[in-house]
Each structure stands twice: as structure tokens, then as C-alpha cells.
Design an enzyme around this catalytic site. Structure first.
Site, mmCIF file in Angstrom:
data_model
loop_
_atom_site.group_PDB
_atom_site.id
_atom_site.type_symbol
_atom_site.label_atom_id
_atom_site.label_comp_id
_atom_site.label_asym_id
_atom_site.label_seq_id
_atom_site.Cartn_x
_atom_site.Cartn_y
_atom_site.Cartn_z
ATOM 1 C CD GLU A 90 -4.133 -3.058 -5.254
ATOM 2 O OE1 GLU A 90 -4.092 -3.674 -4.096
ATOM 3 O OE2 GLU A 90 -5.447 -3.157 -5.640
ATOM 4 C CG ASP A 94 -5.439 -11.896 -10.489
ATOM 5 O OD1 ASP A 94 -4.849 -12.500 -11.460
ATOM 6 O OD2 ASP A 94 -6.377 -12.642 -10.222
HETATM 7 P P1 IMP Z 1 -7.907 -7.867 -9.290
HETATM 8 O O1 IMP Z 1 -9.089 -7.069 -9.194
HETATM 9 O O2 IMP Z 1 -8.104 -8.855 -10.079
HETATM 10 O O3 IMP Z 1 -6.582 -7.129 -9.909
HETATM 11 O O4 IMP Z 1 -7.639 -8.353 -7.729
HETATM 12 C C1 IMP Z 1 -6.485 -7.643 -6.887
HETATM 13 C C2 IMP Z 1 -6.948 -7.991 -5.385
HETATM 14 O O5 IMP Z 1 -7.203 -9.363 -5.239
HETATM 15 C C3 IMP Z 1 -5.697 -7.738 -4.563
HETATM 16 O O6 IMP Z 1 -5.582 -6.481 -4.082
HETATM 17 C C4 IMP Z 1 -5.761 -8.747 -3.689
HETATM 18 O O7 IMP Z 1 -6.539 -8.685 -2.475
HETATM 19 C C5 IMP Z 1 -6.695 -10.225 -4.437
HETATM 20 N N1 IMP Z 1 -5.686 -11.072 -4.658
HETATM 21 C C6 IMP Z 1 -5.555 -11.189 -6.247
HETATM 22 N N2 IMP Z 1 -4.456 -12.265 -6.299
HETATM 23 C C7 IMP Z 1 -4.307 -12.717 -5.093
HETATM 24 C C8 IMP Z 1 -3.454 -13.804 -4.599
HETATM 25 O O8 IMP Z 1 -2.792 -14.613 -5.364
HETATM 26 N N3 IMP Z 1 -3.688 -14.192 -3.133
HETATM 27 C C9 IMP Z 1 -4.182 -13.259 -2.527
HETATM 28 N N4 IMP Z 1 -4.932 -12.161 -2.643
HETATM 29 C C10 IMP Z 1 -5.142 -12.175 -4.419
#
Ligand code: IMP
Ligand code: MG
Length: 170
Positions: A90, A94
Site C-alpha cells: 500500500e 490513512d
Molecule cells: P484509507 O482508506 O483512509 O486508509 O485511505 C487509503 C487510500 O487513500 C490510499 O491508498 C491513497 O490512495 C489515498 N490517500 C490517503 N491519504 C492520502 C494522501 O495524503 N495523499 C494522496 N492519497 C491519499
């Protein structure tokens, strides 16, 4: 925020660690498109084992910057996971919601083992307790771009990562 040399040095360490951990049971690396494509290319070359590569494309954010927790598989794997030692690669974790979904989805395909390697983990944002076996960097709670990470599909080709300070839609 994280320079090119720093990223490359950390990936070399992760590669060494994975090479040692997976000796005798070569891993199948699964990259999550699109963000992980740059990391995947460098990580795969830092592992001195006969790795195999596959990709999955998921869509969770659209042009927005907040995870909805709703993940859509846009492209599925080509390789059968049964009996394989899988490392999910990954770009950034986030909320962890994307990871939770993917881990459950992959585990249902009966791999011999399943580990996660994330280049970045944003501090303090995780809504789930997911075990992350390999982590490149913990980064402060700012939206970042570069090294595969995009803002509305741009900046993925930057060799370093920096904070995005512009206006975000959504
Ligand atoms: P989560 O489901 O909130 O953990 O988000 C994960 C996905 O969101 C990652 O695989 C990224 O594609 C996108 N993402 C999360 N944070 C960022 C960031 O700061 N910049 C760009 N893409 C992000
Ligand atoms: Mg994205």
C-alpha cells in the site's frame, strides 16, 4: 516532507527485511493501484527473491480527500492466491478502511500467509486496528502528494513526497 534519498534508503531496508523474512517462501506482491505503483516498482527491486507481482485497482476517494470506507474493486487480480505468501503493498494508510476491506477480501482467497507493507502511515487517523508488518514512514496528519500519491491524478511522478497546501475539493 520525505526526500528522494530518504525514501530510497528506507525501501532498501524494507527490501532486506522482506528478503530475510521470506527466504524459502518467495512472496507474491500485490500492489494497490494506482498509488502504490511507484513504491511497488522500487520495493520489488529491493527484494532479492524470485517475487511475483500482481495489481488490484480500487477506488475509494474519487477526487475527494476523505475515505468513505466504501471500496470498489475496479480491477481484480490475475493470480490465484491459494497457498501463496502474499504481501499487500500500500502507498499510504490513512483511516485504514481501504486496508480493512482489502485484507478481508484477500484472506477469503486462502493465501498461506498475508502481510501488509505500507510506505506511509498517517499518525493518529486509523479507525481500525490493522496489523502492519512493514511500515516505511509514519507521517504527520497532512495531506501529501508525490511518489505515487496524487491530488486529482496529478503529482504521482514526483520522486519525493510533500505536503499539499492547496485547495481540496470534497
Ligand atoms: P484509507 O482508506 O483512509 O486508509 O485511505 C487509503 C487510500 O487513500 C490510499 O491508498 C491513497 O490512495 C489515498 N490517500 C490517503 N491519504 C492520502 C494522501 O495524503 N495523499 C494522496 N492519497 C491519499
Ligand atoms: Mg488517490
Amino acid at each position: 516532507m520525505v526526500g528522494e534519498k530518504e525514501i530510497q534508503a528506507r525501501i532498501a531496508e524494507l527490501g532486506d527485511q522482506i528478503t530475510a523474512d521470506y527466504a524459502g517462501r518467495p512472496p507474491l506482491l500485490i500492489g494497490v493501484l494506482k498509488g502504490a505503483f511507484v513504491f511497488m516498482a522500487d520495493l520489488a527491486r529491493a527484494i532479492r527473491l524470485p517475487v511475483e507481482i500482481d495489481f488490484m485497482a480500487v477506488s475509494s476517494y474519487g477526487a475527494s480527500t476523505r475515505s468513505s470506507g466504501v471500496v470498489r474493486i475496479v480491477k481484480d487480480l490475475d493470480i490465484d492466491l491459494a497457498g501463496r505468501h502474499v504481501i499487500l503493498v500500500e502507498d499510504i494508510v490513512d483511516s485504514g478502511l481501504t486496508l480493512t476491506y482489502l485484507r478481508r477480501n484477500l484472506a477469503a482467497r486462502h493465501p498461506a500467509s498475508l502481510a501488509v507493507c505500507a510506505l506511509f502511515v498517517r499518525q493518529g487517523n486509523q479507525k481500525t486496528q490493522e496489523e502492519l508488518r512493514y511500515v516505511g514512514f509514519e507521517i504527520p496528519p497532512a495531506f501529501v502528494l508525490g511518489y505515487g500519491l496524487d491530488v486529482a491524478e496529478r503529482f504521482r511522478n514526483l520522486p519525493y513526497v510533500c505536503e499539499f497546501t492547496g485547495e481540496l475539493s470534497g
